[in-house]
Design an enzyme around this catalytic site. Structure first.
Site, PDB file in Angstrom:
ATOM      1  N   CYS A 121     -20.171  -6.130   1.696  1.00 34.38           N
ATOM      2  CA  CYS A 121     -19.629  -4.810   2.015  1.00 34.38           C
ATOM      3  C   CYS A 121     -18.276  -4.675   1.330  1.00 34.38           C
ATOM      4  CB  CYS A 121     -19.467  -4.661   3.520  1.00 34.38           C
ATOM      5  SG  CYS A 121     -18.717  -3.100   4.035  1.00 34.38           S
TER       6      CYS A 121
ATOM      7  N   CYS B  13     -20.489   2.095   6.989  1.00 30.18           N
ATOM      8  CA  CYS B  13     -19.803   1.400   8.075  1.00 30.18           C
ATOM      9  C   CYS B  13     -18.519   2.165   8.353  1.00 30.18           C
ATOM     10  CB  CYS B  13     -19.500  -0.034   7.645  1.00 30.18           C
ATOM     11  SG  CYS B  13     -18.414  -0.924   8.782  1.00 30.18           S
TER      12      CYS B  13
ATOM     13  N   CYS C 281      -0.162   4.797   6.944  1.00 29.55           N
ATOM     14  CA  CYS C 281      -0.889   4.622   8.211  1.00 29.55           C
ATOM     15  C   CYS C 281      -0.028   3.815   9.182  1.00 29.55           C
ATOM     16  CB  CYS C 281      -2.210   3.901   7.965  1.00 29.55           C
ATOM     17  SG  CYS C 281      -3.257   4.700   6.715  1.00 29.55           S
TER      18      CYS C 281
ATOM     19  N   CYS D 154      -0.709   0.023  10.294  1.00 32.56           N
ATOM     20  CA  CYS D 154      -1.058  -1.010   9.320  1.00 32.56           C
ATOM     21  C   CYS D 154       0.155  -1.802   8.849  1.00 32.56           C
ATOM     22  CB  CYS D 154      -1.755  -0.378   8.117  1.00 32.56           C
ATOM     23  SG  CYS D 154      -2.404  -1.589   6.936  1.00 32.56           S
TER      24      CYS D 154
ATOM     25  N   CYS E  66     -17.121  -9.193   3.703  1.00 32.10           N
ATOM     26  CA  CYS E  66     -16.472  -7.895   3.593  1.00 32.10           C
ATOM     27  C   CYS E  66     -15.274  -8.023   2.659  1.00 32.10           C
ATOM     28  CB  CYS E  66     -16.032  -7.406   4.966  1.00 32.10           C
ATOM     29  SG  CYS E  66     -17.390  -7.308   6.147  1.00 32.10           S
TER      30      CYS E  66
ATOM     31  N   ARG F  81     -19.432  -3.701  16.252  1.00 34.53           N
ATOM     32  CA  ARG F  81     -18.706  -4.932  15.925  1.00 34.53           C
ATOM     33  C   ARG F  81     -17.345  -4.957  16.604  1.00 34.53           C
ATOM     34  NH1 ARG F  81     -18.442  -4.571  10.653  1.00 34.53           N
ATOM     35  NH2 ARG F  81     -20.502  -5.486  10.506  1.00 34.53           N
TER      36      ARG F  81
ATOM     37  N   CYS G 151       0.834  -1.194   0.000  1.00 41.20           N
ATOM     38  CA  CYS G 151       0.000   0.000   0.000  1.00 41.20           C
ATOM     39  C   CYS G 151       0.875   1.251   0.000  1.00 41.20           C
ATOM     40  CB  CYS G 151      -0.912   0.007   1.226  1.00 41.20           C
ATOM     41  SG  CYS G 151      -2.056   1.409   1.260  1.00 41.20           S
TER      42      CYS G 151
END
Length: 387
Positions: free
Chosen positions: A142, A202, A69, A72, A109, A272, A65
């Protein structure tokens, strides 16, 4: 305790607590913990009974990626030894999803690393959504693909997506301490795009960097204002090879207080327990079911979860039941339009960092590196998934 009686009354009326009341929940002592869980449990049962919704993650594209962040394991510069692979083909993604559905999940998801999808990526994911829905009757889907450009949410909706996940993760004030390659406003914009397209929004948070209680309150109140249907609560998994590898600031008691606070602020939404529950809640996971009405089944994006059968046994032993495909998740007043039941969101970033300024009031948790296991099975491998 007058505070808890007040919060229960407000939760049953969907009335927003004050910031001071929410902060007081996080400041309660361990001696009062069971009282806090019992009070928040009344609100949870009022809106969701004893049902637990199961969700299953499929990592469509792992690693590499370009975003930074800090929490992550897939970030730019990460040296975590995670699986790295490009886009799964629709049939392969559908096979991975089928394992979770067979284990009792009603929501799949679909997650992909990256800043956001190109139009070609949206086409690819749309084909995957259609394949999964064609092969699995009644499944909810999702998507979680990063920042959305204009028109992309509408295209995902047309392909059959029910929801879109994009977590705020932390407070606006401290967001720049965690990520510099995009902004808090970018994340809010994507959640709003999903809403406007008729997708169920979400969006959740990530706790565990020693953030101030005020930061947790800020992000949860922002999620309430955004009117997210689903609020996933992640607990940082400190992956070796990421900037937050040494951050072990959570205890099981701290996690339960955070979940209780979220339930009081967001009483009628799907709360969740997402990434990191096995690492930080550990043997106290069953208590968390009295606060949250939804969990992920099996493994996460880049880390392993506990065995799917263990999840099912835990739910049954705690006196809860798995929500069936014929049951509606959200209360009636939240159904329809952008808050429709057909989509209540995903939202696990395998357990990521939260904010990060002053240290938390709670004592640091024990470093349990033995519980951080990189996913080596399921999507992107030749090994059977954990579901």
């Amino acid at each position: 305790m007058d505070l808890l009686n007040t919060l229960v009354d407000k939760g049953l009326r969907r009335e927003l607590p004050t910031r001071e009341e929410a902060l007081a929940v996080l400041a309660t002592s361990d001696d009062d913990l069971l009282d806090v869980v019992a009070a928040a449990g009344k609100v949870r049962r009022h809106w969701f009974g004893r049902r637990v919704k199961l969700n299953y993650l499929v990592n469509l594209k792992s690693g590499l990626c370009p975003e930074d962040c800090s929490y992550c394991s897939q970030r730019l510069g990460s040296t975590a030894g995670i699986l790295k692979y490009t886009w799964l083909k629709p049939d392969d993604a559908s096979k991975a999803a089928a394992a979770g559905l067979a284990g009792g999940a009603k929501r799949v998801c679909l997650v992909a690393s990256g800043r956001g999808p190109t139009d070609r990526d949206v086409d690819r994911v749309s084909d995957t959504i259609k394949t999964i829905k064609d092969q699995n009757e009644g499944v909810e889907v999702c998507a979680c693909l990063g920042l959305l450009s204009d028109g992309q949410a509408e295209r995902l909706r047309e392909a059959g997506a029910d929801a879109y996940n994009h977590n705020l993760n932390t407070s606006e004030e401290t967001y720049g301490d965690i990520t510099t390659t995009h902004t808090y406003a970018d994340r809010v914009d994507t959640v709003q795009k999903a809403h406007a397209a008729g997708l169920s929004a979400c969006s959740g948070l990530i706790a565990g960097m020693g953030e101030r209680d005020e930061d947790l309150i800020d992000v949860v109140f922002s999620l309430r204002e955004l009117d997210a249907d689903s609020v996933p609560v992640n607990f940082l998994i400190p992956f070796e090879g990421t900037p937050l590898a040494k951050e072990w600031n959570l205890t099981p008691q701290r996690c339960l207080r955070i979940l209780a606070m979220v339930r009081f602020v967001c009483p009628d939404v799907e709360v969740r327990i997402a990434g990191g529950r096995e690492v930080h809640l550990r043997t106290m996971q069953p208590l968390a079911l009295h606060l949250a009405n939804s969990i992920f089944l099996g493994d996460y994006l880049t880390s392993e979860g506990q065995a799917g059968k263990a999840d099912l046994d835990m739910i049954a032993d705690a006196g809860f039941e798995v929500e069936g495909t014929d049951q509606v998740t959200l209360p009636e007043h939240r159904r329809g339009g952008c808050g429709s039941e057909e989509a209540t969101g995903c939202g696990s970033q395998e357990g990521g960092g939260a904010c990060g300024s002053a240290p938390a009031a709670a004592p640091a948790g024990e470093a349990r590196t033995d519980l951080v296991a990189v996913r080596r099975r399921g999507a992107g491998t030749d090994l059977a998934p954990n579901a």
